[in-house]
Design a protein around this motif. Structure first.
Motif, PDB file in Angstrom:
ATOM      1  N   UNK A 103     -77.033  -1.957 -33.338  1.00 44.82           N
ATOM      2  CA  UNK A 103     -75.621  -2.245 -33.625  1.00 44.82           C
ATOM      3  C   UNK A 103     -75.270  -2.064 -35.108  1.00 44.82           C
ATOM      4  N   UNK A 104     -75.986  -1.175 -35.773  1.00 45.39           N
ATOM      5  CA  UNK A 104     -75.679  -0.875 -37.171  1.00 45.39           C
ATOM      6  C   UNK A 104     -74.594   0.209 -37.283  1.00 45.39           C
ATOM      7  N   UNK A 105     -74.396   0.947 -36.190  1.00 42.69           N
ATOM      8  CA  UNK A 105     -73.398   2.009 -36.162  1.00 42.69           C
ATOM      9  C   UNK A 105     -73.105   2.373 -34.709  1.00 42.69           C
ATOM     10  N   UNK A 106     -71.944   3.006 -34.504  1.00 41.95           N
ATOM     11  CA  UNK A 106     -71.584   3.497 -33.171  1.00 41.95           C
ATOM     12  C   UNK A 106     -71.863   4.994 -33.032  1.00 41.95           C
ATOM     13  N   UNK A 107     -71.896   5.659 -34.177  1.00 39.29           N
ATOM     14  CA  UNK A 107     -72.167   7.099 -34.205  1.00 39.29           C
ATOM     15  C   UNK A 107     -73.127   7.377 -35.355  1.00 39.29           C
ATOM     16  N   UNK A 108     -74.142   8.200 -35.102  1.00 38.99           N
ATOM     17  CA  UNK A 108     -75.120   8.541 -36.140  1.00 38.99           C
ATOM     18  C   UNK A 108     -75.280  10.064 -36.165  1.00 38.99           C
ATOM     19  N   UNK A 162     -72.182   4.910 -50.515  1.00 39.18           N
ATOM     20  CA  UNK A 162     -73.379   4.163 -50.924  1.00 39.18           C
ATOM     21  C   UNK A 162     -74.052   3.454 -49.757  1.00 39.18           C
ATOM     22  N   UNK A 163     -73.307   3.238 -48.667  1.00 36.99           N
ATOM     23  CA  UNK A 163     -73.881   2.609 -47.466  1.00 36.99           C
ATOM     24  C   UNK A 163     -74.318   3.642 -46.435  1.00 36.99           C
ATOM     25  N   UNK A 164     -74.328   4.912 -46.841  1.00 35.93           N
ATOM     26  CA  UNK A 164     -74.748   6.038 -45.998  1.00 35.93           C
ATOM     27  C   UNK A 164     -73.793   6.328 -44.846  1.00 35.93           C
ATOM     28  N   UNK A 209     -65.643  19.158 -35.968  1.00 37.62           N
ATOM     29  CA  UNK A 209     -64.538  18.831 -36.869  1.00 37.62           C
ATOM     30  C   UNK A 209     -63.501  17.986 -36.140  1.00 37.62           C
ATOM     31  N   UNK A 210     -63.191  18.371 -34.908  1.00 37.52           N
ATOM     32  CA  UNK A 210     -62.180  17.654 -34.118  1.00 37.52           C
ATOM     33  C   UNK A 210     -62.628  16.225 -33.816  1.00 37.52           C
ATOM     34  N   UNK A 211     -63.873  16.066 -33.356  1.00 36.16           N
ATOM     35  CA  UNK A 211     -64.358  14.722 -33.016  1.00 36.16           C
ATOM     36  C   UNK A 211     -64.486  13.861 -34.272  1.00 36.16           C
ATOM     37  N   UNK A 212     -64.901  14.460 -35.379  1.00 37.19           N
ATOM     38  CA  UNK A 212     -64.977  13.722 -36.646  1.00 37.19           C
ATOM     39  C   UNK A 212     -63.606  13.167 -37.016  1.00 37.19           C
ATOM     40  N   UNK A 213     -62.571  13.995 -36.825  1.00 33.96           N
ATOM     41  CA  UNK A 213     -61.200  13.571 -37.130  1.00 33.96           C
ATOM     42  C   UNK A 213     -60.760  12.436 -36.225  1.00 33.96           C
ATOM     43  N   UNK A 214     -61.118  12.525 -34.950  1.00 25.23           N
ATOM     44  CA  UNK A 214     -60.767  11.456 -33.989  1.00 25.23           C
ATOM     45  C   UNK A 214     -61.432  10.139 -34.383  1.00 25.23           C
ATOM     46  N   UNK A 215     -62.687  10.202 -34.799  1.00 28.23           N
ATOM     47  CA  UNK A 215     -63.407   9.002 -35.222  1.00 28.23           C
ATOM     48  C   UNK A 215     -62.792   8.411 -36.484  1.00 28.23           C
ATOM     49  N   UNK A 216     -62.395   9.285 -37.399  1.00 19.61           N
ATOM     50  CA  UNK A 216     -61.772   8.818 -38.642  1.00 19.61           C
ATOM     51  C   UNK A 216     -60.444   8.125 -38.342  1.00 19.61           C
ATOM     52  N   UNK A 217     -59.659   8.709 -37.442  1.00 21.06           N
ATOM     53  CA  UNK A 217     -58.376   8.105 -37.065  1.00 21.06           C
ATOM     54  C   UNK A 217     -58.572   6.758 -36.384  1.00 21.06           C
ATOM     55  N   UNK A 218     -59.691   6.628 -35.630  1.00 20.60           N
ATOM     56  CA  UNK A 218     -59.996   5.365 -34.960  1.00 20.60           C
ATOM     57  C   UNK A 218     -60.710   4.380 -35.883  1.00 20.60           C
ATOM     58  N   UNK A 219     -60.883   4.791 -37.160  1.00 18.51           N
ATOM     59  CA  UNK A 219     -61.556   3.968 -38.173  1.00 18.51           C
ATOM     60  C   UNK A 219     -62.990   3.593 -37.757  1.00 18.51           C
ATOM     61  N   UNK A 220     -63.677   4.581 -37.176  1.00 23.07           N
ATOM     62  CA  UNK A 220     -65.084   4.414 -36.792  1.00 23.07           C
ATOM     63  C   UNK A 220     -65.935   5.277 -37.719  1.00 23.07           C
ATOM     64  N   UNK A 221     -66.638   4.677 -38.676  1.00 20.29           N
ATOM     65  CA  UNK A 221     -67.442   5.474 -39.604  1.00 20.29           C
ATOM     66  C   UNK A 221     -68.676   6.058 -38.916  1.00 20.29           C
ATOM     67  N   UNK A 222     -69.152   7.142 -39.470  1.00 20.05           N
ATOM     68  CA  UNK A 222     -70.331   7.833 -38.941  1.00 20.05           C
ATOM     69  C   UNK A 222     -71.486   7.559 -39.894  1.00 20.05           C
ATOM     70  N   UNK A 223     -72.580   7.034 -39.367  1.00 16.17           N
ATOM     71  CA  UNK A 223     -73.743   6.760 -40.203  1.00 16.17           C
ATOM     72  C   UNK A 223     -74.550   8.039 -40.398  1.00 16.17           C
ATOM     73  N   UNK A 224     -74.836   8.367 -41.647  1.00 13.94           N
ATOM     74  CA  UNK A 224     -75.676   9.519 -41.954  1.00 13.94           C
ATOM     75  C   UNK A 224     -77.117   9.040 -42.076  1.00 13.94           C
ATOM     76  N   UNK A 225     -78.009   9.612 -41.245  1.00  9.45           N
ATOM     77  CA  UNK A 225     -79.416   9.212 -41.221  1.00  9.45           C
ATOM     78  C   UNK A 225     -80.261  10.417 -41.637  1.00  9.45           C
ATOM     79  N   UNK A 226     -80.610  10.458 -42.912  1.00  5.68           N
ATOM     80  CA  UNK A 226     -81.299  11.630 -43.460  1.00  5.68           C
ATOM     81  C   UNK A 226     -82.638  11.897 -42.779  1.00  5.68           C
TER      82      UNK A 226
END
Length: 270
Positions: free
Chosen positions: A89-94, A132-134, A168-185
């Protein structure tokens, strides 16, 4: 496909998982004879978004992890690195990018230094902002994980996007829904290089077709155009004082000429 499947079966995950394949070509089922593998063949020409949506539809798991057949996990921890933040539960999308290491041929290296797909030789962070929170606002459709319920709630990928830009489209939808995407290097994967000029031009022609499809659904923002020059500067910085620089300065306008050609072709066709 087959080396990819072998590595997926060896993933050290700790929970049950299945591999759902959506091929548009004939496959050797003897090389896919494992109870974890489900194969759902489809005809060609239905579009990237359609095939990805069908993969989700056939999946029985609660979390979907996407990977394409021209990509290879770097190790046996790819799946756990990508999915565990959702389980915790640290993120909804990674998401994570792709890596195309240099020294695979002068042209292949030069193409990789243009940053696509998924960062390539430049790296994800050179192309897209990671805080800074990835967390980021961009995902790579060939390397990300999401809850199935959330994917369906957002409507999946639009079927109109046959040639690309579904990320690009799904990223925009997530941004509009205020759901951040966790970047896991640590979930970065290797991508096969593009090794010929014709392959490079065809790929950017398809990207132009994809841009035309995207523009019929949503207008491109000023930030998206500024982003193109950000990538160019990152490419020049990375290749400065190397033999690659001259080739990059030739390939950079060529890619957009091919994209313009693809966009024009798609608009006339439609």
């Amino acid at each position: 496909l087959y080396p990819l499947v072998d590595l997926l079966l060896k993933q050290e995950f700790g929970l049950d998982f299945e591999i759902v394949l959506i091929p548009q070509n004939d496959v050797d089922k003897s090389k896919l004879d494992d109870p974890q593998i489900k194969v759902f063949p489809y005809e060609k020409g239905l579009g990237l978004s359609h095939y990805r949506n069908e993969g989700v539809k056939h999946a029985s798991g609660n979390i979907i992890a996407f990977i394409d057949d021209d990509e290879i996990p770097k190790n046996n921890k790819w799946l756990s690195n990508l999915v565990n933040p959702i389980l915790k539960n640290e993120a909804k999308v990674v998401t994570a990018g792709t890596d195309i290491p240099l020294k695979q041929g002068f042209l292949a290296d030069s193409i990789s230094l243009l940053g696509y797909p998924g960062g390539a030789a430049l790296g994800f962070k050179a192309l897209w902002k990671v805080d800074k929170n990835n967390f980021t606002h961009h995902l790579c459709s060939g390397n990300f994980a999401i809850k199935k319920s959330l994917f369906n709630e957002l409507g999946g990928f639009p079927k109109e996007l046959k040639s690309g830009t579904e990320d690009v489209f799904l990223s925009k939808k997530l941004e509009e829904a205020k759901i951040p995407i966790l970047y896991e290097e640590d979930a970065t994967i290797d991508h096969l290089p593009r090794t010929s000029l014709l392959e490079f031009m065809k790929w950017h022609f398809r990207r132009g077709c994809a841009a035309a499809e995207y523009s019929r659904l949503q207008l491109f923002s000023t930030n998206q155009f500024v982003h193109l020059f950000k990538i160019l500067l990152a490419s020049i910085k990375k290749s400065a004082a190397t033999p690659y620089l001259a080739m990059i300065l030739l390939l950079w306008p060529l890619q957009y000429l091919c994209q313009a050609w693809g966009m024009l072709y798609n608009r006339i066709k439609n």
